[in-house]
Design a protein around this motif. Structure first.
Motif, PDB file in Angstrom:
ATOM      1  N   LEU A 297      25.640  11.882 100.866  1.00  0.00           N
ATOM      2  CA  LEU A 297      25.659  12.730  99.674  1.00  0.00           C
ATOM      3  C   LEU A 297      24.651  13.861  99.830  1.00  0.00           C
ATOM      4  O   LEU A 297      23.636  13.702 100.504  1.00  0.00           O
ATOM      5  CB  LEU A 297      25.329  11.905  98.434  1.00  0.00           C
ATOM      6  N   GLY A 298      24.920  15.005  99.204  1.00  0.00           N
ATOM      7  CA  GLY A 298      24.007  16.136  99.312  1.00  0.00           C
ATOM      8  C   GLY A 298      24.028  17.028  98.096  1.00  0.00           C
ATOM      9  O   GLY A 298      24.752  16.782  97.131  1.00  0.00           O
ATOM     10  N   TYR A 299      23.215  18.063  98.166  1.00  0.00           N
ATOM     11  CA  TYR A 299      23.092  19.006  97.050  1.00  0.00           C
ATOM     12  C   TYR A 299      22.942  20.416  97.603  1.00  0.00           C
ATOM     13  O   TYR A 299      22.583  20.621  98.768  1.00  0.00           O
ATOM     14  CB  TYR A 299      21.878  18.669  96.179  1.00  0.00           C
ATOM     15  N   THR A 300      23.207  21.387  96.752  1.00  0.00           N
ATOM     16  CA  THR A 300      22.974  22.800  97.039  1.00  0.00           C
ATOM     17  C   THR A 300      22.367  23.416  95.792  1.00  0.00           C
ATOM     18  O   THR A 300      22.841  23.163  94.684  1.00  0.00           O
ATOM     19  CB  THR A 300      24.290  23.529  97.385  1.00  0.00           C
TER      20      THR A 300
ATOM     21  N   TYR B 217      27.638  42.705  98.445  1.00  0.00           N
ATOM     22  CA  TYR B 217      26.256  43.169  98.591  1.00  0.00           C
ATOM     23  C   TYR B 217      25.253  42.023  98.665  1.00  0.00           C
ATOM     24  O   TYR B 217      24.061  42.255  98.759  1.00  0.00           O
ATOM     25  CB  TYR B 217      25.874  44.078  97.422  1.00  0.00           C
ATOM     26  N   LEU B 218      25.720  40.804  98.608  1.00  0.00           N
ATOM     27  CA  LEU B 218      24.819  39.658  98.574  1.00  0.00           C
ATOM     28  C   LEU B 218      24.346  39.276  99.960  1.00  0.00           C
ATOM     29  O   LEU B 218      25.028  39.478 100.953  1.00  0.00           O
ATOM     30  CB  LEU B 218      25.505  38.453  97.943  1.00  0.00           C
ATOM     31  N   GLU B 219      23.179  38.682  99.996  1.00  0.00           N
ATOM     32  CA  GLU B 219      22.645  38.107 101.222  1.00  0.00           C
ATOM     33  C   GLU B 219      22.387  36.640 100.961  1.00  0.00           C
ATOM     34  O   GLU B 219      21.704  36.285 100.007  1.00  0.00           O
ATOM     35  CB  GLU B 219      21.334  38.795 101.606  1.00  0.00           C
ATOM     36  N   VAL B 220      22.952  35.800 101.792  1.00  0.00           N
ATOM     37  CA  VAL B 220      22.702  34.366 101.682  1.00  0.00           C
ATOM     38  C   VAL B 220      21.522  34.066 102.591  1.00  0.00           C
ATOM     39  O   VAL B 220      21.528  34.411 103.773  1.00  0.00           O
ATOM     40  CB  VAL B 220      23.941  33.549 102.110  1.00  0.00           C
ATOM     41  N   ASN B 221      20.484  33.465 102.015  1.00  0.00           N
ATOM     42  CA  ASN B 221      19.306  33.145 102.815  1.00  0.00           C
ATOM     43  C   ASN B 221      18.602  31.920 102.272  1.00  0.00           C
ATOM     44  O   ASN B 221      18.916  31.443 101.189  1.00  0.00           O
ATOM     45  CB  ASN B 221      18.349  34.347 102.870  1.00  0.00           C
ATOM     46  N   GLN B 222      17.678  31.441 103.031  1.00  0.00           N
ATOM     47  CA  GLN B 222      16.826  30.341 102.601  1.00  0.00           C
ATOM     48  C   GLN B 222      15.591  30.948 101.960  1.00  0.00           C
ATOM     49  O   GLN B 222      15.121  32.001 102.369  1.00  0.00           O
ATOM     50  CB  GLN B 222      16.420  29.475 103.795  1.00  0.00           C
ATOM     51  N   GLY B 223      15.062  30.255 100.996  1.00  0.00           N
ATOM     52  CA  GLY B 223      13.852  30.743 100.357  1.00  0.00           C
ATOM     53  C   GLY B 223      14.152  31.385  99.023  1.00  0.00           C
ATOM     54  O   GLY B 223      15.219  31.223  98.452  1.00  0.00           O
ATOM     55  N   ASP B 224      13.196  32.150  98.558  1.00  0.00           N
ATOM     56  CA  ASP B 224      13.276  32.719  97.222  1.00  0.00           C
ATOM     57  C   ASP B 224      12.576  34.073  97.247  1.00  0.00           C
ATOM     58  O   ASP B 224      11.591  34.279  96.567  1.00  0.00           O
ATOM     59  CB  ASP B 224      12.591  31.754  96.239  1.00  0.00           C
ATOM     60  N   ASN B 225      13.093  34.988  98.075  1.00  0.00           N
ATOM     61  CA  ASN B 225      12.387  36.251  98.211  1.00  0.00           C
ATOM     62  C   ASN B 225      13.208  37.476  97.814  1.00  0.00           C
ATOM     63  O   ASN B 225      12.733  38.586  97.932  1.00  0.00           O
ATOM     64  CB  ASN B 225      11.866  36.418  99.641  1.00  0.00           C
ATOM     65  N   LYS B 226      14.432  37.278  97.353  1.00  0.00           N
ATOM     66  CA  LYS B 226      15.263  38.402  96.921  1.00  0.00           C
ATOM     67  C   LYS B 226      15.967  38.033  95.628  1.00  0.00           C
ATOM     68  O   LYS B 226      16.252  36.872  95.377  1.00  0.00           O
ATOM     69  CB  LYS B 226      16.288  38.759  97.995  1.00  0.00           C
TER      70      LYS B 226
ATOM     71  N   ALA C 116      31.849  31.582  91.781  1.00  0.00           N
ATOM     72  CA  ALA C 116      32.565  31.630  93.063  1.00  0.00           C
ATOM     73  C   ALA C 116      31.646  31.221  94.217  1.00  0.00           C
ATOM     74  O   ALA C 116      32.077  30.533  95.148  1.00  0.00           O
ATOM     75  CB  ALA C 116      33.130  33.032  93.294  1.00  0.00           C
ATOM     76  N   ILE C 117      30.388  31.635  94.156  1.00  0.00           N
ATOM     77  CA  ILE C 117      29.416  31.254  95.187  1.00  0.00           C
ATOM     78  C   ILE C 117      29.209  29.743  95.175  1.00  0.00           C
ATOM     79  O   ILE C 117      29.133  29.107  96.235  1.00  0.00           O
ATOM     80  CB  ILE C 117      28.088  32.006  94.976  1.00  0.00           C
ATOM     81  N   CYS C 118      29.117  29.162  93.999  1.00  0.00           N
ATOM     82  CA  CYS C 118      28.949  27.703  93.885  1.00  0.00           C
ATOM     83  C   CYS C 118      30.112  26.982  94.553  1.00  0.00           C
ATOM     84  O   CYS C 118      29.902  26.039  95.329  1.00  0.00           O
ATOM     85  CB  CYS C 118      28.847  27.292  92.423  1.00  0.00           C
ATOM     86  N   ILE C 119      31.308  27.425  94.275  1.00  0.00           N
ATOM     87  CA  ILE C 119      32.496  26.790  94.858  1.00  0.00           C
ATOM     88  C   ILE C 119      32.528  26.991  96.369  1.00  0.00           C
ATOM     89  O   ILE C 119      32.773  26.053  97.132  1.00  0.00           O
ATOM     90  CB  ILE C 119      33.777  27.321  94.180  1.00  0.00           C
ATOM     91  N   ALA C 120      32.246  28.202  96.812  1.00  0.00           N
ATOM     92  CA  ALA C 120      32.262  28.489  98.249  1.00  0.00           C
ATOM     93  C   ALA C 120      31.213  27.662  98.988  1.00  0.00           C
ATOM     94  O   ALA C 120      31.437  27.252 100.131  1.00  0.00           O
ATOM     95  CB  ALA C 120      32.039  29.975  98.486  1.00  0.00           C
TER      96      ALA C 120
ATOM     97  N   LEU D 210      30.452  24.704  98.699  1.00  0.00           N
ATOM     98  CA  LEU D 210      30.913  23.341  98.971  1.00  0.00           C
ATOM     99  C   LEU D 210      31.467  23.184 100.380  1.00  0.00           C
ATOM    100  O   LEU D 210      31.448  22.090 100.941  1.00  0.00           O
ATOM    101  CB  LEU D 210      31.984  22.931  97.952  1.00  0.00           C
ATOM    102  N   ASP D 211      31.947  24.269 100.958  1.00  0.00           N
ATOM    103  CA  ASP D 211      32.552  24.228 102.288  1.00  0.00           C
ATOM    104  C   ASP D 211      31.664  24.776 103.387  1.00  0.00           C
ATOM    105  O   ASP D 211      32.110  24.964 104.515  1.00  0.00           O
ATOM    106  CB  ASP D 211      33.878  25.009 102.279  1.00  0.00           C
ATOM    107  N   VAL D 212      30.402  25.036 103.084  1.00  0.00           N
ATOM    108  CA  VAL D 212      29.496  25.634 104.074  1.00  0.00           C
ATOM    109  C   VAL D 212      28.429  24.610 104.449  1.00  0.00           C
ATOM    110  O   VAL D 212      27.594  24.239 103.622  1.00  0.00           O
ATOM    111  CB  VAL D 212      28.847  26.921 103.508  1.00  0.00           C
ATOM    112  N   ASP D 213      28.473  24.162 105.697  1.00  0.00           N
ATOM    113  CA  ASP D 213      27.538  23.126 106.156  1.00  0.00           C
ATOM    114  C   ASP D 213      26.077  23.560 106.021  1.00  0.00           C
ATOM    115  O   ASP D 213      25.204  22.738 105.724  1.00  0.00           O
ATOM    116  CB  ASP D 213      27.824  22.750 107.603  1.00  0.00           C
ATOM    117  N   SER D 214      25.793  24.833 106.245  1.00  0.00           N
ATOM    118  CA  SER D 214      24.401  25.289 106.183  1.00  0.00           C
ATOM    119  C   SER D 214      23.860  25.312 104.746  1.00  0.00           C
ATOM    120  O   SER D 214      22.666  25.506 104.548  1.00  0.00           O
ATOM    121  CB  SER D 214      24.249  26.669 106.814  1.00  0.00           C
ATOM    122  N   CYS D 215      24.713  25.088 103.768  1.00  0.00           N
ATOM    123  CA  CYS D 215      24.280  25.001 102.365  1.00  0.00           C
ATOM    124  C   CYS D 215      23.965  23.571 101.943  1.00  0.00           C
ATOM    125  O   CYS D 215      23.665  23.307 100.795  1.00  0.00           O
ATOM    126  CB  CYS D 215      25.347  25.578 101.436  1.00  0.00           C
ATOM    127  N   TRP D 216      24.049  22.636 102.877  1.00  0.00           N
ATOM    128  CA  TRP D 216      23.819  21.232 102.571  1.00  0.00           C
ATOM    129  C   TRP D 216      22.327  20.959 102.419  1.00  0.00           C
ATOM    130  O   TRP D 216      21.524  21.336 103.263  1.00  0.00           O
ATOM    131  CB  TRP D 216      24.388  20.378 103.718  1.00  0.00           C
TER     132      TRP D 216
END
Length: 148
Positions: free
Chosen positions: A93-96, A114-123, A134-138, A140-146
């Motif tokens: 089980l996991g979270y995003t 215009y969005l940038e997907v990144n780790q952290g909280d700097n933008k 839509a980002i929340c739904i998308a 779900l299928d992205v392993d790097s968002c686990w």
């Protein structure tokens, strides 16, 4: 009310409207319910700037929102702790956690291109609520968002 695919009810949070009830206790309860029901992924919408307590944005939102930023980061921290449990890890089980800037219904807001997907909280940028959904739904299928 929190629902999962197939329409079954997990748990309900009706009648709460303060920051700590929703963004702290509600997020923790949603995570516990998701774990208890073996929901593969929990997606949480938090807030940009939540990890920057000395920033002007954090201070303003926390003041105006009666502690909302503190509630959000504490809720996030608890979710991370719950999902670090070995039993939860073994279940797969996991979270995003999604941290948008301001939410808007203004059609002139910045779109997903215009969005940038990144780790952290700097933008941070104002986004359409529909784009955040839509980002929340998308995610779900992205392993790097686990577990991020």
């Amino acid at each position: 009310m929190l629902r999962f695919h197939g329409g079954g009810r997990i748990c309900s949070f009706a009648g709460v409207d303060d920051a700590f009830s929703v963004d702290y206790r509600g997020v923790i309860n949603a995570a516990r319910c998701s774990i208890m029901r073996d929901i593969p992924r929990l997606v949480i919408v938090s807030s940009g700037a939540v990890t920057r307590p000395n920033s002007a944005v954090y201070k303003l939102l926390n003041f105006v929102g009666n502690g909302i930023m503190e509630a959000k980061i504490r809720g996030e921290d608890e979710v991370r702790a719950l999902y670090r449990d070995q039993g939860v890890i073994e279940k797969g089980l996991g979270y995003t956690i999604i941290r948008p800037g301001g939410l808007t219904n203004d059609p002139l807001a910045v779109g997903p291109s215009y969005l940038e997907v990144n780790q952290g909280d700097n933008k941070s940028v104002r986004l359409l609520r529909a784009d955040v959904a839509a980002i929340c739904i998308a995610s779900l299928d992205v392993d790097s968002c686990w577990d991020t």
